[in-house]
Structures are given as structure tokens and as C-alpha cells.
Design a protein around this motif. Structure first.
Motif, PDB file in Angstrom:
ATOM      1  N   LEU A   1       0.825  -1.214   0.000  1.00  0.00           N
ATOM      2  CA  LEU A   1       0.000   0.000   0.000  1.00  0.00           C
ATOM      3  C   LEU A   1       0.851   1.253   0.000  1.00  0.00           C
ATOM      4  O   LEU A   1       0.480   2.279  -0.592  1.00  0.00           O
ATOM      5  CB  LEU A   1      -0.922  -0.007   1.222  1.00  0.00           C
ATOM      6  CG  LEU A   1      -2.046  -1.054   1.211  1.00  0.00           C
ATOM      7  CD1 LEU A   1      -2.761  -1.090   2.554  1.00  0.00           C
ATOM      8  CD2 LEU A   1      -3.047  -0.760   0.096  1.00  0.00           C
TER       9      LEU A   1
ATOM     10  N   VAL B   1      -0.634   1.575  -4.485  1.00  0.00           N
ATOM     11  CA  VAL B   1      -1.927   1.253  -3.887  1.00  0.00           C
ATOM     12  C   VAL B   1      -2.516  -0.028  -4.471  1.00  0.00           C
ATOM     13  O   VAL B   1      -2.983  -0.908  -3.738  1.00  0.00           O
ATOM     14  CB  VAL B   1      -2.928   2.422  -4.071  1.00  0.00           C
ATOM     15  CG1 VAL B   1      -4.298   2.029  -3.522  1.00  0.00           C
ATOM     16  CG2 VAL B   1      -2.417   3.675  -3.382  1.00  0.00           C
TER      17      VAL B   1
ATOM     18  N   VAL C   1      -3.756  -3.511  -2.572  1.00  0.00           N
ATOM     19  CA  VAL C   1      -5.125  -4.048  -2.576  1.00  0.00           C
ATOM     20  C   VAL C   1      -5.117  -5.492  -3.069  1.00  0.00           C
ATOM     21  O   VAL C   1      -5.819  -6.356  -2.512  1.00  0.00           O
ATOM     22  CB  VAL C   1      -6.049  -3.189  -3.461  1.00  0.00           C
ATOM     23  CG1 VAL C   1      -7.429  -3.826  -3.593  1.00  0.00           C
ATOM     24  CG2 VAL C   1      -6.163  -1.776  -2.896  1.00  0.00           C
TER      25      VAL C   1
END
Length: 248
Positions: free
Chosen positions: A143, A147, A151
Motif C-alpha cells: 500500500l 496502492v 489491494v
């Protein structure tokens, strides 16, 4: 044997509805444990005032806030952050282990005695704690760097505690197997994990919206219980998937 989301949803709902009282009891117990640990390891009063007054949110940046602290404050903040992480990992470990042990017991995978049940629960805690520690670090690094990979890691790693509970390898092996199976069956694993992520986000927003009309401690207590219940549902969903997978 073909595994479908519909089948897993049905099995998860059936198990949850039958054991809802026990799952709520476990969720409440873990929440109380979390509160006890928070009270036991309270931070320095000055650090508490910074957190309470939302200085982290109002500061231009976290780095700016840290740079304006003296050595003692930085040390206390670091100690508080480590304690918070340890409390989070301990609560998550106990919740996960409790739900997995419950499923194993009801599935007759643990001999029908209290002693064997307690032994299975306690023997699973150390390795599960280390596994949670590793997966949290991996996900947080993902993260922080990018990002989307973070995820994705959140989707392909949650199966590892289930694999570890079946003793199909060590910590690293469980993580690797989880990544392989989850990626191969991402259309099945993905919906369950996304349900957990969005469910947690929605419930957090919902409860925090009542912060100004209800006592903050009550809101946070109910929020923690709700999040624990949703996480328990995810564990049941993933456990059922792995059971079907190893039998197919």
C-alpha cells in the motif's frame, strides 16, 4: 469438483446463521480484550492529547509533526505505534484462531473434548501471530509503494491462516500457497475479501456518523464488534473454500 461463489455464499450463510450466537460472543470477547490491552498500555499523556485533538489530521504532514517533536516525544510516539500494532495483531490472531478452532471443532476435525479444543487453540496462536505479522507487513509495504498491488495483496493473502490451520506447510509456504490459490481462483476469493473491505469501510463510516450524538466509547465498542463479525464471516467463507478445494 467445481467451486462457485453461490455455493460458498450459501454454506457461509448457513454456518453463520447456525452459530451466530457463538460468533457474536467471540467478537464481543475479542473487543473486550482489545479494550483491556488498550487500557493496560496507555500512551504518554502528551501523546494522548495529540491523538485526541486530531493533531495528526490537522498537521500539514505526518513528517512535519514528527519533526516538531523532541526526542522524548518521538520515542513515546514510536513506542505507542508499536504497542498499537501489537494489540491489533493480538486481537486479529485470537479472533482468527477462535473462528477456525470453532469450525474445526464443529466439523469433527478436533476430537470431541474440551482439552483437545483448548490445546488446538493455544498451539495455533504463536504461528498464527507470526503469520499475521508477516502478512500485515507485506500488505502495508504494498500500500505504501503502490496502492493497487497493496489491494491485490489484501485479496491473495487472507487464505494463508486457513492453509496454516490444516498444517499444509510452514509460514512462508502458507503465504505462497495462499497467493497461488487466491490468484488462480481470484473470481471466487475476490468477492469474499472485497465484501470484507467494503463492509468494514461502510460500517466505519456509518458508526462514525453517529459520533456527535452518542458516546464515543460506545460507538467504538459497537464498531469493533461489527468489524469482528464481518471478519469472522470472511474466515468462514475462506475456510469453506479451502475445504472444498482439498476434497476436490
Amino acid at each position: 469438483m467445481r467451486i462457485t461463489v453461490r455455493e460458498l455464499y450459501h454454506d457461509t450463510y448457513y454456518f453463520f446463521s447456525k452459530q451466530i450466537k457463538m460468533i457474536i460472543f467471540i467478537s464481543i470477547s475479542v473487543t473486550f480484550l482489545n479494550i483491556f490491552l488498550e487500557m493496560l498500555f496507555q500512551p504518554d499523556m502528551h501523546i494522548s492529547s495529540i491523538i485526541e485533538n486530531n493533531h495528526f489530521i490537522n498537521a500539514n504532514s505526518l513528517l512535519e509533526l514528527i519533526n516538531n517533536m523532541n526526542i522524548y516525544e518521538k520515542h513515546q510516539l514510536l513506542k505507542y505505534s508499536i504497542v498499537k500494532i501489537m494489540i491489533f495483531l493480538a486481537s486479529k490472531t485470537i479472533l482468527t484462531s477462535s473462528i477456525i478452532t470453532l469450525i474445526l471443532f464443529l466439523s469433527n476435525m478436533i476430537k470431541d473434548s474440551i482439552i483437545s479444543l483448548i490445546y488446538s487453540f493455544l498451539s495455533f496462536l504463536p504461528s498464527l501471530f507470526m503469520l499475521n505479522f508477516l502478512t500485515v507487513i507485506i500488505i502495508q509495504l504494498g500500500l505504501m509503494l503502490f496502492v493497487v498491488p497493496g489491494v491485490l495483496l489484501s485479496i491473495i493473502l487472507p487464505l494463508s491462516p486457513i492453509i496454516l490451520s490444516f498444517k499444509h506447510g510452514g509460514l512462508i509456504s502458507s503465504i505462497r500457497t495462499s497467493m497461488y490459490l487466491s490468484w488462480k481462483h481470484i473470481k471466487i476469493i475476490g468477492p469474499g475479501v472485497l465484501f470484507w473491505i467494503f463492509g468494514k469501510f461502510f460500517i466505519t463510516i456509518l458508526f462514525l456518523s453517529y459520533m456527535h450524538v452518542m458516546n464515543k466509547n460506545i460507538i467504538l465498542f459497537m464498531l469493533n464488534i461489527s468489524i469482528n463479525i464481518i471478519f469472522s464471516i470472511l474466515i468462514i467463507y475462506l475456510f469453506r473454500f479451502y475445504m472444498i478445494f482439498i476434497r476436490s
